[in-house]
Motif scaffolding. Sequence first.
Motif, PDB file in Angstrom:
ATOM      1  N   VAL A  27       7.661 -17.112 -31.701  1.00 24.14           N
ATOM      2  CA  VAL A  27       9.157 -17.765 -32.375  1.00 24.14           C
ATOM      3  C   VAL A  27      10.134 -17.077 -31.773  1.00 24.14           C
ATOM      4  CG1 VAL A  27      10.557 -18.245 -34.392  1.00 24.14           C
ATOM      5  CG2 VAL A  27       7.982 -18.192 -34.616  1.00 24.14           C
ATOM      6  N   VAL A  28      10.571 -16.034 -31.664  1.00 22.23           N
ATOM      7  CA  VAL A  28      11.804 -15.511 -31.268  1.00 22.23           C
ATOM      8  C   VAL A  28      11.975 -15.746 -29.759  1.00 22.23           C
ATOM      9  CG1 VAL A  28      13.056 -13.350 -30.667  1.00 22.23           C
ATOM     10  CG2 VAL A  28      12.055 -13.651 -32.944  1.00 22.23           C
ATOM     11  N   THR A  29      10.844 -15.864 -29.066  1.00 22.78           N
ATOM     12  CA  THR A  29      10.938 -15.980 -27.474  1.00 22.78           C
ATOM     13  C   THR A  29      11.165 -17.609 -27.365  1.00 22.78           C
ATOM     14  OG1 THR A  29       9.057 -14.381 -27.238  1.00 22.78           O
ATOM     15  CG2 THR A  29       9.576 -15.702 -25.275  1.00 22.78           C
ATOM     16  N   SER A  30      10.742 -18.434 -28.196  1.00 18.21           N
ATOM     17  CA  SER A  30      10.935 -19.717 -27.854  1.00 18.21           C
ATOM     18  C   SER A  30      12.316 -20.132 -28.411  1.00 18.21           C
ATOM     19  CB  SER A  30       9.627 -20.792 -28.518  1.00 18.21           C
ATOM     20  OG  SER A  30       9.948 -20.738 -29.979  1.00 18.21           O
ATOM     21  N   ILE A  31      12.915 -19.561 -29.462  1.00 18.52           N
ATOM     22  CA  ILE A  31      14.271 -19.901 -29.758  1.00 18.52           C
ATOM     23  C   ILE A  31      15.395 -19.403 -29.366  1.00 18.52           C
ATOM     24  CG2 ILE A  31      13.261 -20.899 -32.162  1.00 18.52           C
ATOM     25  CD1 ILE A  31      14.752 -18.184 -33.383  1.00 18.52           C
ATOM     26  N   ALA A  32      15.254 -18.131 -28.454  1.00 18.47           N
ATOM     27  CA  ALA A  32      16.303 -17.406 -27.938  1.00 18.47           C
ATOM     28  C   ALA A  32      17.391 -18.390 -27.360  1.00 18.47           C
ATOM     29  CB  ALA A  32      15.640 -16.484 -26.868  1.00 18.47           C
ATOM     30  N   ASP A  33      17.219 -19.289 -26.623  1.00 22.20           N
ATOM     31  CA  ASP A  33      18.270 -20.030 -25.933  1.00 22.20           C
ATOM     32  C   ASP A  33      19.061 -20.686 -27.085  1.00 22.20           C
ATOM     33  OD1 ASP A  33      17.538 -19.475 -23.400  1.00 22.20           O
ATOM     34  OD2 ASP A  33      16.352 -21.056 -23.061  1.00 22.20           O
ATOM     35  N   VAL A  34      18.369 -21.456 -28.215  1.00 18.20           N
ATOM     36  CA  VAL A  34      19.128 -21.864 -28.999  1.00 18.20           C
ATOM     37  C   VAL A  34      19.936 -20.827 -29.668  1.00 18.20           C
ATOM     38  CG1 VAL A  34      17.492 -22.256 -30.848  1.00 18.20           C
ATOM     39  CG2 VAL A  34      19.348 -23.991 -30.665  1.00 18.20           C
ATOM     40  N   TYR A  35      19.145 -19.922 -30.147  1.00 15.90           N
ATOM     41  CA  TYR A  35      20.124 -18.849 -30.907  1.00 15.90           C
ATOM     42  C   TYR A  35      21.309 -18.297 -30.280  1.00 15.90           C
ATOM     43  CZ  TYR A  35      20.273 -14.571 -33.930  1.00 15.90           C
ATOM     44  OH  TYR A  35      20.715 -13.711 -34.776  1.00 15.90           O
ATOM     45  N   ASP A  36      21.411 -18.115 -28.834  1.00 18.63           N
ATOM     46  CA  ASP A  36      22.551 -17.615 -28.314  1.00 18.63           C
ATOM     47  C   ASP A  36      23.597 -18.759 -28.289  1.00 18.63           C
ATOM     48  OD1 ASP A  36      21.462 -15.230 -27.979  1.00 18.63           O
ATOM     49  OD2 ASP A  36      20.698 -15.547 -25.821  1.00 18.63           O
ATOM     50  N   THR A  37      23.160 -20.029 -28.356  1.00 19.29           N
ATOM     51  CA  THR A  37      24.098 -21.278 -28.246  1.00 19.29           C
ATOM     52  C   THR A  37      25.280 -21.241 -29.567  1.00 19.29           C
ATOM     53  OG1 THR A  37      22.302 -22.622 -27.458  1.00 19.29           O
ATOM     54  CG2 THR A  37      24.095 -23.606 -27.934  1.00 19.29           C
ATOM     55  N   TYR A  38      24.697 -20.595 -30.430  1.00 19.31           N
ATOM     56  CA  TYR A  38      25.689 -20.402 -31.587  1.00 19.31           C
ATOM     57  C   TYR A  38      25.884 -19.154 -31.883  1.00 19.31           C
ATOM     58  CZ  TYR A  38      23.972 -25.164 -31.864  1.00 19.31           C
ATOM     59  OH  TYR A  38      23.480 -26.842 -31.910  1.00 19.31           O
ATOM     60  N   PRO A  39      27.204 -18.569 -31.555  1.00 24.20           N
ATOM     61  CA  PRO A  39      27.302 -16.967 -31.866  1.00 24.20           C
ATOM     62  C   PRO A  39      27.258 -16.795 -33.382  1.00 24.20           C
ATOM     63  CG  PRO A  39      29.207 -18.089 -30.511  1.00 24.20           C
ATOM     64  CD  PRO A  39      28.255 -19.220 -30.899  1.00 24.20           C
ATOM     65  N   VAL A  40      27.569 -17.683 -34.469  1.00 26.68           N
ATOM     66  CA  VAL A  40      27.317 -17.478 -35.869  1.00 26.68           C
ATOM     67  C   VAL A  40      26.188 -16.860 -36.336  1.00 26.68           C
ATOM     68  CG1 VAL A  40      26.693 -19.988 -36.235  1.00 26.68           C
ATOM     69  CG2 VAL A  40      27.920 -18.250 -38.191  1.00 26.68           C
ATOM     70  N   PHE A  41      24.945 -17.450 -35.466  1.00 25.46           N
ATOM     71  CA  PHE A  41      23.761 -16.833 -35.829  1.00 25.46           C
ATOM     72  C   PHE A  41      23.803 -15.189 -35.669  1.00 25.46           C
ATOM     73  CE2 PHE A  41      21.597 -20.992 -34.393  1.00 25.46           C
ATOM     74  CZ  PHE A  41      21.908 -21.568 -35.613  1.00 25.46           C
ATOM     75  N   GLU A  42      24.380 -14.663 -34.709  1.00 24.01           N
ATOM     76  CA  GLU A  42      24.327 -13.247 -34.391  1.00 24.01           C
ATOM     77  C   GLU A  42      25.248 -12.711 -35.433  1.00 24.01           C
ATOM     78  OE1 GLU A  42      22.083 -11.936 -32.780  1.00 24.01           O
ATOM     79  OE2 GLU A  42      22.781  -9.673 -32.942  1.00 24.01           O
ATOM     80  N   ARG A  43      26.301 -13.388 -35.699  1.00 23.31           N
ATOM     81  CA  ARG A  43      27.376 -12.605 -36.680  1.00 23.31           C
ATOM     82  C   ARG A  43      26.798 -12.414 -37.966  1.00 23.31           C
ATOM     83  NH1 ARG A  43      31.196 -16.201 -35.250  1.00 23.31           N
ATOM     84  NH2 ARG A  43      31.299 -17.201 -36.957  1.00 23.31           N
ATOM     85  N   TYR A  44      25.976 -13.250 -38.309  1.00 20.75           N
ATOM     86  CA  TYR A  44      25.250 -13.212 -39.712  1.00 20.75           C
ATOM     87  C   TYR A  44      23.946 -12.458 -39.453  1.00 20.75           C
ATOM     88  CZ  TYR A  44      28.078 -16.477 -42.250  1.00 20.75           C
ATOM     89  OH  TYR A  44      29.139 -16.902 -42.953  1.00 20.75           O
ATOM     90  N   ASN A  45      23.672 -11.800 -38.263  1.00 20.90           N
ATOM     91  CA  ASN A  45      22.334 -11.062 -38.038  1.00 20.90           C
ATOM     92  C   ASN A  45      20.993 -11.963 -38.874  1.00 20.90           C
ATOM     93  OD1 ASN A  45      20.518  -9.213 -37.331  1.00 20.90           O
ATOM     94  ND2 ASN A  45      21.150  -7.450 -38.539  1.00 20.90           N
ATOM     95  N   LEU A  46      21.209 -13.413 -38.331  1.00 21.88           N
ATOM     96  CA  LEU A  46      20.230 -14.126 -38.993  1.00 21.88           C
ATOM     97  C   LEU A  46      18.898 -13.884 -38.528  1.00 21.88           C
ATOM     98  CD1 LEU A  46      21.125 -16.762 -40.420  1.00 21.88           C
ATOM     99  CD2 LEU A  46      19.656 -17.853 -38.662  1.00 21.88           C
TER     100      LEU A  46
END
Length: 447
Positions: A27-46
């Motif tokens: 899962v993580v490998t396949s969503i890496a790009d979309v995850y990086d597109t929205y910085p809010v995800f990382e901010r929330y340690n989603l």
Amino acid sequence: MNVKLFLDDLRVRFPNEPEYLQAVEEVVTSIADVYDTYPVFERYNLLERLCIPDRVIMFRVSWVDDNGKVRNNMGYRVQHNYAIGPYKGGIRFHSSVNLSILKFLAFEQTFKNSLTTLAMGGAKGGSDFSPRGKSDMEVMRFCQAFVNELWRQIGPDTDVPAGDIGVGGREVGYMYGWYKKMTREFTGTFTGKGLDFGGSLIRPEATGYGNVYFLLNMLATRGISLEGKKVAVSGSGNVALYTAQKLLSLGAKVVSFSDSDGSIVIPEGVSQEQFDEIFEIKTLYRGRVSEFAERHPDTCTYYRRERPWRHVACDIAMPSATQNELDGDDARALLQAGCFAVSEGANMPSTPEAVDEFQKARILYAPGKAANAGGVSVSGLEMAQNSQKVRWTAEDVDCRLRDIMADIHSQCVEYGKEDGGYVDYVRGANTAAFLKVARAMIAQGIM
Ligand code: NDP
């Protein structure tokens, strides 16, 4: 996101959980790009919050066998995520069950349930108890002891268990009966119940039928008809049997089945009568597929302790037994024999190497979290019927199931279509499911 660092960290924290790590990596490998597109995800340690289950409940289940001997098994419920609805997912009873397998299943379930368009979070539970070879009374005593530990953790709006490997209508009935006894309420809570006490029509058929509906949607993207196609099915339990039943009704040829002792291959496909015989052996007598081979030596070959994939010539494969039952060599054998579509009835039946082979070959390949979501979808419909205290007709439920599978297929295409038209159903399913859960988690704050 640094995928490698993230996965390395999980490997250190959960070193003995290979199935869980395998599912997360995909899962993580396949969503890496979309995850990086929205910085809010990382901010929330989603990502970390989405990969680590909300809680794990572990307990000892003590029960008495027919000889008066006290037996002990482990019981688990992994409540993975309830951002979009109550925890929902099956119970597995099999000697191989451990925390890693249930964590992988609960993680996958969260994404699958998100795809169904219904309001259900993800969970999974089970025990290393195997119903095989046990008497009805032993199974009943075990189910009661299991629920005796679990009933406080579940409820119609909290956590709604269902069946999975080793847990069919009989086991759900015993568990629901004991749940009712403890709570004194008749609120559904389990799905896959008997029709006389709140079950939904089409629930037993739903995973298998739903997988065939998903397959039809995939085939339509390439203008291919199912009629006359040879389909290899593995397993011979709930999912496999109803997959085969629907395939036969649509004019396809079912060329294999299996169980944990071995596989049968019927090169010209089973007739309706032969299928009815297999259905009876498996459901009425809880027998083995080898019994069918013994009765039909002219048309059927039995491969002891082997999976069907290297022995079948097929157009389509529908693995419907268990995780990691189709490896890289199996995938290469299938491709060489001309297989052009794989639609997974089981959860994570193909190893990462096998998935890679299918995708490199650009065949139609649907991961279980999309293709087998019909079962939990009709479970969601059972919950809706229970809370309204109504019963929908089989046609009504079947029609809704078709619509849901078409919707899941559309989501996969929307998020998985590449330049040139090839649909990466893995990326499509993971991305669509992730975005919905992620949005809900952010909207509800950190907890
Ligand atoms: P069943 O218990 O009804 O059937 C499982 C089948 O797979 C049996 O034929 C069993 O053989 C075989 N099997 C189990 N473990 C192994 C193994 N280690 N090696 C080889 N064969 C094995 O389960 P279901 O049909 O319900 O589930 C099958 C798969 O579908 C699982 O991956 C499950 O998670 C998935 N699934 C099920 C859903 C449902 O609604 N039931 C919904 C979505 C996914 P044997 O009889 O010898 O044990």
